[in-house]
Write a protein that holds these residues in place. Structure first.
Motif, PDB file in Angstrom:
ATOM      1  N   LEU A 111       0.828  -1.203   0.000  1.00 59.45           N
ATOM      2  CA  LEU A 111       0.000   0.000   0.000  1.00 59.45           C
ATOM      3  C   LEU A 111       0.866   1.258   0.000  1.00 59.45           C
ATOM      4  O   LEU A 111       0.539   2.256  -0.653  1.00 59.45           O
ATOM      5  CB  LEU A 111      -0.941  -0.022   1.207  1.00 59.45           C
ATOM      6  CG  LEU A 111      -2.038   1.050   1.245  1.00 59.45           C
ATOM      7  CD1 LEU A 111      -2.821   1.102  -0.060  1.00 59.45           C
ATOM      8  CD2 LEU A 111      -2.975   0.784   2.426  1.00 59.45           C
ATOM      9  N   LYS A 112       1.964   1.210   0.710  1.00 57.07           N
ATOM     10  CA  LYS A 112       2.912   2.335   0.704  1.00 57.07           C
ATOM     11  C   LYS A 112       3.414   2.587  -0.718  1.00 57.07           C
ATOM     12  O   LYS A 112       3.504   3.749  -1.175  1.00 57.07           O
ATOM     13  CB  LYS A 112       4.077   2.034   1.643  1.00 57.07           C
ATOM     14  CG  LYS A 112       5.222   3.058   1.626  1.00 57.07           C
ATOM     15  CD  LYS A 112       6.252   2.686   2.691  1.00 57.07           C
ATOM     16  CE  LYS A 112       7.481   3.581   2.623  1.00 57.07           C
ATOM     17  NZ  LYS A 112       8.434   3.138   1.597  1.00 57.07           N
ATOM     18  N   ALA A 113       3.753   1.534  -1.445  1.00 52.83           N
ATOM     19  CA  ALA A 113       4.238   1.684  -2.812  1.00 52.83           C
ATOM     20  C   ALA A 113       3.166   2.285  -3.719  1.00 52.83           C
ATOM     21  O   ALA A 113       3.465   3.138  -4.572  1.00 52.83           O
ATOM     22  CB  ALA A 113       4.691   0.325  -3.345  1.00 52.83           C
ATOM     23  N   ALA A 114       1.921   1.849  -3.533  1.00 46.89           N
ATOM     24  CA  ALA A 114       0.830   2.402  -4.339  1.00 46.89           C
ATOM     25  C   ALA A 114       0.649   3.890  -4.069  1.00 46.89           C
ATOM     26  O   ALA A 114       0.410   4.681  -4.996  1.00 46.89           O
ATOM     27  CB  ALA A 114      -0.460   1.642  -4.049  1.00 46.89           C
ATOM     28  N   LEU A 115       0.777   4.283  -2.826  1.00 47.73           N
ATOM     29  CA  LEU A 115       0.670   5.702  -2.485  1.00 47.73           C
ATOM     30  C   LEU A 115       1.826   6.501  -3.082  1.00 47.73           C
ATOM     31  O   LEU A 115       1.632   7.597  -3.626  1.00 47.73           O
ATOM     32  CB  LEU A 115       0.638   5.864  -0.968  1.00 47.73           C
ATOM     33  CG  LEU A 115      -0.696   5.569  -0.284  1.00 47.73           C
ATOM     34  CD1 LEU A 115      -0.518   5.471   1.228  1.00 47.73           C
ATOM     35  CD2 LEU A 115      -1.729   6.638  -0.628  1.00 47.73           C
ATOM     36  N   GLN A 116       3.019   5.977  -3.003  1.00 49.33           N
ATOM     37  CA  GLN A 116       4.177   6.694  -3.534  1.00 49.33           C
ATOM     38  C   GLN A 116       4.084   6.857  -5.052  1.00 49.33           C
ATOM     39  O   GLN A 116       4.611   7.824  -5.620  1.00 49.33           O
ATOM     40  CB  GLN A 116       5.457   5.969  -3.150  1.00 49.33           C
ATOM     41  CG  GLN A 116       5.792   6.084  -1.666  1.00 49.33           C
ATOM     42  CD  GLN A 116       7.049   5.316  -1.283  1.00 49.33           C
ATOM     43  OE1 GLN A 116       7.327   4.258  -1.837  1.00 49.33           O
ATOM     44  NE2 GLN A 116       7.798   5.854  -0.331  1.00 49.33           N
TER      45      GLN A 116
END
Length: 400
Positions: A111-116
């Motif tokens: 999810l962090k990667a999707a946000l970034q």
């Protein structure tokens, strides 16, 4: 950003950490720690999150709990994820909590990667490390301490022999019953004694007799922990421990009253005194699980897209109990089980062995990707979040 693109970002992010995730899980598996003693697991998880861009609160509310947060922008939904990591006495990680820890970490990374990849999107990813699920009620304590209040949704998964989207997680309470009688010589003057063991045996038989009048979904299990020290002494103390489970907290309250009456009757029949102490004064120590239908529908769709190790889904059936049930009463939640591609049942030595097999880690990464994608749905679709909260309120009203 199209969902296929989001899936690609999530998939690549989690797979790029596959080796380190498996190593992290393996460290926890190799050092099994009982409830509230999970110092090693706490430390390795905190270290991992700290080195992967999360703001970490060590010993968050409890000595072996933690909170790891990734925040992007201002405002936006707060997506909650759970790591568990306590083990069982003697048989180690036979409930696969090392994989639950792995899944929470992996989902947060995805999810962090999707946000970034979408820097204009505002949201918070909060991972709670929750100790003592195996009977200690760590999540209950964290609820009381306000740890879940900022979350909009909360998700976790549990390894199992089967895939169930919404297992029937039973409400549970534990009782410790102490019968007190009077010691006497078992041959010279047995009439002077009051036999506490007889009371415990009568109580055990009473619980067994009650089962034939119970609904098929209810459960009672008991053991006699203490029953005297020598055959030639009338036992003056006996201790019995029992668990009761039911589909709802309300049904459990009725079962609690019936079993308490059995303990009192056993004491009366033998002339003993009795003390029955439940883990919680409320009907349930762990509540039944309120699976949020909107969240689990999203999970199911995404999970199949990530090509699980075992794609079959079995009908929801009576399963076990967990303090995630209590969480589901304070924030919209899901707790699906996932097959590791192995056939052993939880709480067995075979399951503990399976929890370190390559296919178990592959299955764990798959469900973690699905949780990441559900999180993305929630933080990008206001109507979904509104319907999730509406369904949650309706569930609470129905339990009322």
């Amino acid at each position: 950003m199209m969902m296929s693109e989001v899936h690609k970002v999530i998939d690549e992010a989690i797979e790029s950490h596959a080796q380190s995730l498996q190593e992290l899980s393996g460290k926890i598996w190799a050092e099994p720690e009982l409830c509230f003693q999970e110092k090693f697991a706490h430390d390795v998880l905190v270290e991992y999150f700290s080195t992967h861009g999360f703001q970490v609160d060590r010993k968050f509310k409890l000595d072996t709990a933690f909170r790891a947060v990734y925040k992007q922008g201002d405002g936006g939904p707060n997506i909650g994820l759970i790591c568990e990591y306590d083990a069982l006495p003697e048989i180690g990680h036979a409930c696969g909590h090392n994989l639950i820890a792995e899944s929470g970490v992996a989902a947060a990374l995805g999810l962090k990667a999707a946000l970034q990849a979408n820097p204009l999107r505002s949201a918070t990813v909060t991972v709670l490390g929750t100790p003592a699920e195996e009977g200690g009620g760590g999540k209950n304590m964290l609820i009381d301490a306000g740890a879940f209040e900022a979350m909009d949704v909360c998700m976790m998964v549990h390894p199992d022999g089967e895939n169930m989207l919404a297992p029937v997680v039973l409400a549970i309470n534990f009782a410790t019953v102490t019968f007190t009688g009077r010691a006497a010589h078992a041959s010279a003057a047995p009439w002077d004694g009051v036999n506490a063991l007889d009371a415990a045996v009568n109580a055990y038989v009473g619980l067994s007799t009650l089962r034939q009048q119970l609904k098929p979904s209810c459960r009672i299990h008991a053991v006699i922990n203490e029953g005297g020290t020598s055959p030639n002494i009338i036992p003056e103390k006996a201790v019995l421990t029992y668990y009761i489970r039911a589909v709802t907290d309300k049904e459990l309250g009725v079962l609690k009253e019936k079993t308490t009456a059995i303990m009192q009757g056993a004491a009366m029949a033998t002339g003993c005194q009795v003390s029955t102490v439940f883990k919680s004064d409320r009907p349930a120590f762990y509540s039944n699980m309120l699976t949020n239908e909107r969240l689990i529908d999203s999970f199911a769709a995404h999970w199949q897209s990530f090509k699980p190790v075992d794609p079959s889904v079995v009908p929801n059936r009576v399963w076990a109990s967990t303090d995630m049930g209590n969480v589901s009463y304070v924030v919209p939640s899901i707790h699906p089980t996932f097959s590791m591609g192995c056939k052993a049942n939880i709480h067995t030595r075979e399951f503990a062995d399976d929890a370190m097999k390559p296919e178990a880690h592959a299955a764990t990464r798959c469900v973690a990707k699905a949780m990441s994608a559900v999180g993305w749905d929630v933080l990008t679709d206001e109507s979904l979040l509104a319907s999730v909260k509406e369904a949650f309120e309706q569930q609470l009203a129905q339990t009322g």
